[in-house]
Structures are given as structure tokens and as C-alpha cells.
Design an enzyme around this catalytic site. Structure first.
Site, short mmCIF file in Angstrom:
data_model
loop_
_atom_site.label_atom_id
_atom_site.label_comp_id
_atom_site.label_asym_id
_atom_site.label_seq_id
_atom_site.Cartn_x
_atom_site.Cartn_y
_atom_site.Cartn_z
N CYS A 178 0.82 -1.22 0.00
CA CYS A 178 0.00 0.00 0.00
C CYS A 178 0.84 1.26 0.00
CB CYS A 178 -0.85 0.09 1.26
SG CYS A 178 -1.88 -1.31 1.50
N ASP B 138 -6.95 -6.43 8.57
CA ASP B 138 -6.50 -6.63 7.19
C ASP B 138 -5.22 -5.85 6.89
OD1 ASP B 138 -6.23 -6.89 4.47
OD2 ASP B 138 -7.97 -5.68 3.96
N ARG C 109 -12.43 0.26 -5.98
CA ARG C 109 -11.98 0.15 -4.58
C ARG C 109 -11.39 1.49 -4.12
NH1 ARG C 109 -7.89 -1.80 -0.86
NH2 ARG C 109 -8.81 -3.44 0.42
P1 XMP Z 1 -0.39 -7.42 3.22
O1 XMP Z 1 0.40 -6.62 4.20
O2 XMP Z 1 -0.77 -8.75 3.75
O3 XMP Z 1 -1.73 -6.58 3.00
O4 XMP Z 1 0.33 -7.52 1.90
C1 XMP Z 1 -2.76 -7.00 2.15
C2 XMP Z 1 -3.89 -5.97 2.17
O5 XMP Z 1 -3.47 -4.76 1.54
C3 XMP Z 1 -4.62 -4.05 1.08
N1 XMP Z 1 -4.38 -3.54 -0.25
C4 XMP Z 1 -4.12 -2.25 -0.53
N2 XMP Z 1 -4.08 -1.17 0.26
N3 XMP Z 1 -3.54 0.16 -1.60
C5 XMP Z 1 -3.80 0.05 -0.28
O6 XMP Z 1 -3.78 1.06 0.44
C6 XMP Z 1 -3.59 -0.87 -2.45
O7 XMP Z 1 -3.38 -0.73 -3.65
C7 XMP Z 1 -3.89 -2.15 -1.89
N4 XMP Z 1 -4.04 -3.39 -2.45
C8 XMP Z 1 -4.33 -4.21 -1.41
C9 XMP Z 1 -5.79 -5.02 1.12
O8 XMP Z 1 -6.63 -4.62 2.17
C10 XMP Z 1 -5.10 -6.36 1.35
O9 XMP Z 1 -5.93 -7.29 1.99
#
Ligand code: XMP
Length: 487
Positions: free
Chosen positions: A305, A338, A401
Site C-alpha cells: 500500500c 487486514d 476500490r
Molecule cells: P499485506 O500486508 O498482507 O496486505 O500484503 C494485504 C492488504 O493490503 C490491502 N491492499 C491495498 N491497500 N492500496 C492500499 O492502500 C492498495 O493498492 C492495496 N491493495 C491491497 C488489502 O486490504 C489487502 O488485503
């Protein structure tokens, strides 16, 4: 000018759980929990709704181990429907809608069906679903003439069947006695009602912890968004047998998301509905009024993120969980933490802070079951892992999203990269659950509720964090539950 008001936020690396007197050893700890109000998990792990993490293979593996996968939505509705179906058909007590064929079908059609659904046999029925026979791989494997009909090939001897309501144990005895692999279940008029197979019974024995529905099928969740086709998508997923829908947005404390959640609750009152993501008490309070079945917490903690740096927004994850849990707890609403899980210790902390389960992207993205692209680099294996808000993922469907649906040019909120290959997800889960149970043992907590009740935390400094990781040594052997990760 008034002075700026702020509160302090903490995340996993800022705290530790203080060890306590314990009469509990890790082996005795029970880690069962809830994903949502009515879905029980034996393991508090959920795989992320990301297109480099959860397709049907990941969802099947997670459910077999006692967790649950959320199938991502960066695909057409029909494809997501098929992915859910694959999970629901992967394992069952009794297959409710076995694949059937008529006796005039060709062997070529049978072979295509078997390949499409990955099955070793089809049931032959007439137009009113009356059972006529079974055709298995063995019957057709050497058949060269694909235009021959099923009728010419199938054995016409009397079939062994069982009546509706036959228990799995009884079915097991019948299968054993007659040395057969498949047992059709029929009603009084000989109409096909289901199928019990040796393969399904073996799978059940291999996965005693599996997350299953009332009919013994693996459970599966799927993501929906907020775009124009959301209701149509939800309907298709429900038709495929999905157990829970997850409204997956970057900011659920917003009008559009609340409108969609209300609509879904109204249209589909029987489906479990989880809504996220949020990071504050106010947001949790607002969503809880919708009578949903779970909330998902995390704004910006994920490894891919960039929301916090791009938008300057977010709440460090430990504080976000604690704040939301404060209100969720009052109504016993399950809370999914999450993002940001880097080590098993983070899971212990997240649950101790009030989460019911944790959602994981990064640690699962490197496994055999992930749909990410495989890459080989300098003799090492990696798998690509990308944010749903990354430039290449958003045009595939996840733009809504980040409230950028229909945009010609995107403002990404995440990055694209790769993670090391980590083998089968069951081995990763084994280590994560092992670490969780170790943590519970140190706290003297035999189950997650006790962990939440007893947990005491200490805030640590960066020196304390450094001390907690291996130091003053060159690591020469890889460990299955520890690797040095970059910032
Ligand atoms: P981890 O730390 O396990 O996190 O890799 C997975 C979670 O990250 C979120 N996610 C995002 N958050 N921008 C964000 O701010 C993004 O582009 C993005 N893509 C995924 C999502 O909640 C996931 O479960």
C-alpha cells in the site's frame, strides 16, 4: 491559530505482549474463531481479495486448513462465479448437483466435461433425472472413437445406490462393501439427488479442520465492489454458492459504500455480509448499524500500500484494530484485521487487540496456490505480488476500490513487485498457527477470547525492536518462519 490536535497511533512493531503466568502449553491452545457472525473458522486466517493472492486454488487450500479465502473481483462476473463454483465443488459430504449427461451424448462430450470440472466420472440420467448409469474415466480412457454414444459404452448392470438422507458413515460402509468409488443418492422414484464419492470421503479425513458449510462443502467468500454491476455480481456469486460477500473498498466509512451495503442486506438477507475497510470507532459504529456480519479493518498497513504516503491518510494498524474492536466487541461483531502481517507474532498482537481473524496478502502471495506470475531471478524463485490500487491492477476491475472507476488516468495507491516463493500455503499456515499458539502459551491463554481478556502490552522503542530481531550474527541457514524483510 489553534494548535494541531493529534492522538498517538501504534502498530505491530511498536508493541509487545507482556508474558504472564501460564498453565497452558502451545499444543493445548485452541485457535478457532469467527470470520463473520455465522461462519466459524478453526484457524483465524483469511486470504486477501487480491488478484495475485486469492483465486479458487488459494480459497480451497485456506478452507481445507480451517481458514477462508476471499476470491478477488478483478475478473468478469462469469469468471468469478466459476471460481466460487470450483471451491464449492472441491470437496463435499454429498455432491448436491453432480455433473450429469444423457445416454445419447458422445464420449467426446463426456471427456470434455470431465476435463472442464476435473472429475473422474459422470452420472448418466434421462430427461426426468432418473438415474441410468455411471461412466468413469476407466470406461472411456482407451476409447478412440469419440463419437460413440454413452449408451454404447456404459455398463448396464444394476447400480448400487442409496436413499436420500444416507449418512457419510453409512455411505462409507456401502462403498467399502461393494468396492465402488461412487455412490449415487436417489429418491423413491429413482431420481438422482446427489453423489457421494470415495475421493470426497478421503479428502474429509485428510482435512479434519476444514471450514465447511452445512452440506459439508468448503466455505468460500468473494469480493464485490461498489460499481454499477455490484448487485448483478453479488447475485451470480450467491448462485454459485458463495458463503459470504465482502464489500471491498479502501474507505467503507463513506456514503456510497453504506448505500450498497444497505441494498445488499435488503436484497440478500441470508448471505453473510462483511464490509471494509475502516480504521476508526466512528466508522465501526456507523457500519454496525447496518446489521452486517463482519467488519474489516486496515487503512494503509498493507505491504504493497502507498495510501498513507500518497494521500497522507491512515491509522497505524494496532490502534485501528483497538479502536474498532472497542465498539465491535459490544455486539460481538467479528473483526478482520487486514494488512501488515509480516510475522506470526503480528497475528498474536492483532488478535490480542480484538481482531477475530487476520487477512493476509503478502505471506500467501508467495505460495504454490497463488495466481501470481512466477519469476526466476539469479537462481531464486519469486512470485509477482501487486497492490489492487496499482497501475496495472486498477484497469482490471479494482479501480472502484479507490473510487476511480471510469477514470482515464489513475492515481495509484499501491505498488507492484515480487515476493520470495514460499512453498505450499499449508506449510506457511502451519508456521503462522504455530507462532500464534506459542504467543498464547506465553500469555497463559488457551483460546482467543482468553487472549483478548488477559493481554497486556508494552510499547517499545526502536532499540527494543532491534533487540527483538536476530542481531550480531550472520544468518547462515534459512528458517521457515523468519526472514529479514526490507522496510
Ligand atoms: P499485506 O500486508 O498482507 O496486505 O500484503 C494485504 C492488504 O493490503 C490491502 N491492499 C491495498 N491497500 N492500496 C492500499 O492502500 C492498495 O493498492 C492495496 N491493495 C491491497 C488489502 O486490504 C489487502 O488485503
Amino acid at each position: 491559530m489553534e494548535s494541531i490536535k493529534y492522538t498517538k497511533g501504534l502498530t505491530f512493531d511498536d508493541i509487545l505482549l507482556i508474558p504472564q503466568y501460564s498453565e497452558v502449553v502451545p499444543h493445548d491452545c485452541i485457535v478457532s474463531t469467527k470470520f463473520s457472525k455465522h461462519i466459524k473458522l478453526n484457524v483465524p486466517l483469511v486470504s486477501a481479495a487480491m488478484d495475485t493472492v486469492t483465486g479458487s486454488a488459494m480459497a480451497i487450500a485456506l478452507a481445507q486448513e480451517g481458514g477462508i479465502g476471499v476470491i478477488h473481483k478483478n475478473m468478469p462476473i462469469a469468471e468469478q462465479h466459476a471460481e466460487v463454483q470450483k471451491v464449492k465443488r472441491a470437496e463435499s459430504g454429498m455432491i448436491q448437483n453432480p455433473i450429469t449427461i444423457t445416454k445419447d451424448s458422445s464420449i467426446g462430450q463426456v471427456k470434455d466435461l470431465m476435463e472442464k470440472y476435473g472429475i473422474s466420472g459422470v452420472v448418466v440420467v434421462d430427461a426426468s433425472k432418473r438415474l441410468l448409469g455411471i461412466l468413469t474415466n476407466r470406461d472411456i480412457i482407451f476409447e478412440k472413437n469419440l463419437s460413440k454414444t454413452v449408451c454404447e459404452i456404459m455398463t448396464h448392470q444394476e447400480l448400487i445406490t442409496a436413499p436420500e438422507g444416507t449418512s457419510l458413515d453409512k455411505a462409507k460402509r456401502i462403498l467399502k462393501k461393494h468396492r465402488i468409488e461412487k455412490l449415487p443418492i436417489v429418491d423413491k422414484n429413482g431420481r438422482l439427488k446427489g453423489l457421494i464419492t470415495v475421493r470426497d470421503i478421503i479428502k474429509k479425513m485428510e482435512h479434519p479442520n476444514a471450514t465447511i458449510d452445512k452440506m459439508g462443502r468448503l466455505c468460500c467468500a468473494a469480493a464485490v465492489g461498489t460499481d454499477k454491476k455490484t448487485i448483478e455480481r453479488a447475485r451470480a456469486l450467491i448462485d454459485a454458492g458463495v458463503d459470504a460477500l465482502v464489500i471491498d473498498t479502501a474507505h467503507a466509512h463513506s456514503k456510497n459504500v453504506i448505500i450498497i451495503a444497505k441494498k445488499m442486506k435488503h436484497l440478500f438477507p441470508d448471505i453473510e455480509l462483511v464490509v471494509g475497510n475502516i480504521a476508526t470507532q466512528e466508522a465501526a459504529t456507523k457500519l454496525m448499524r447496518l446489521d452486517i456480519d463482519g467488519i474489516k479493518v486496515g487503512i494503509g498497513p498493507g505491504s504493497i500500500c502507498t495510501t498513507r504516503v500518497i494521500a497522507g491518510i491512515g491509522v497505524p494498524q494496532v490502534t485501528a484494530i483497538q479502536e474498532c474492536a472497542r465498539v465491535a466487541r459490544k455486539k460481538r461483531l467479528p473483526l478482520i484485521a487486514d494488512g501488515g502481517i509480516r510475522y506470526s507474532g503480528d497475528i498474536v498482537k492483532a488478535l490480542a487487540c480484538g481482531a477475530s481473524s487476520v487477512m493476509i496478502g503478502n505471506l500467501f502471495a508467495g505460495t504454490e496456490e497463488s495466481p501470481g506470475e512466477r519469476v526466476q531471478l539469479e537462481g531464486r524463485r519469486y512470485i509477482e505480488y501487486r497492490a489492487m490500487g496499482s497501475l496495472s491492477a486498477m484497469p482490471k476491475g479494482s479501480a472502484d476500490r479507490y473510487f476511480q472507476e471510469g477514470a482515464k488516468k489513475f492515481v495509484p495507491e499501491g505498488v507492484e513487485g515480487r515476493v520470495p516463493y514460499r512453498g505450499y500455503v499449508r506449510d506457511v499456515i502451519f508456521q503462522l498457527v504455530g507462532g500464534l499458539k506459542a504467543g498464547m502459551g506465553y500469555c497463559g491463554a488457551q483460546n482467543i477470547a482468553a487472549l483478548q481478556r488477559k493481554a497486556r502490552f508494552i510499547a517499545i522503542s526502536s532499540a527494543g525492536l532491534r533487540e527483538g530481531h536476530p542481531h550480531d550474527i550472520t544468518i547462515t541457514k534459512e528458517s521457515p518462519n523468519y526472514e529479514i524483510r526490507g522496510v
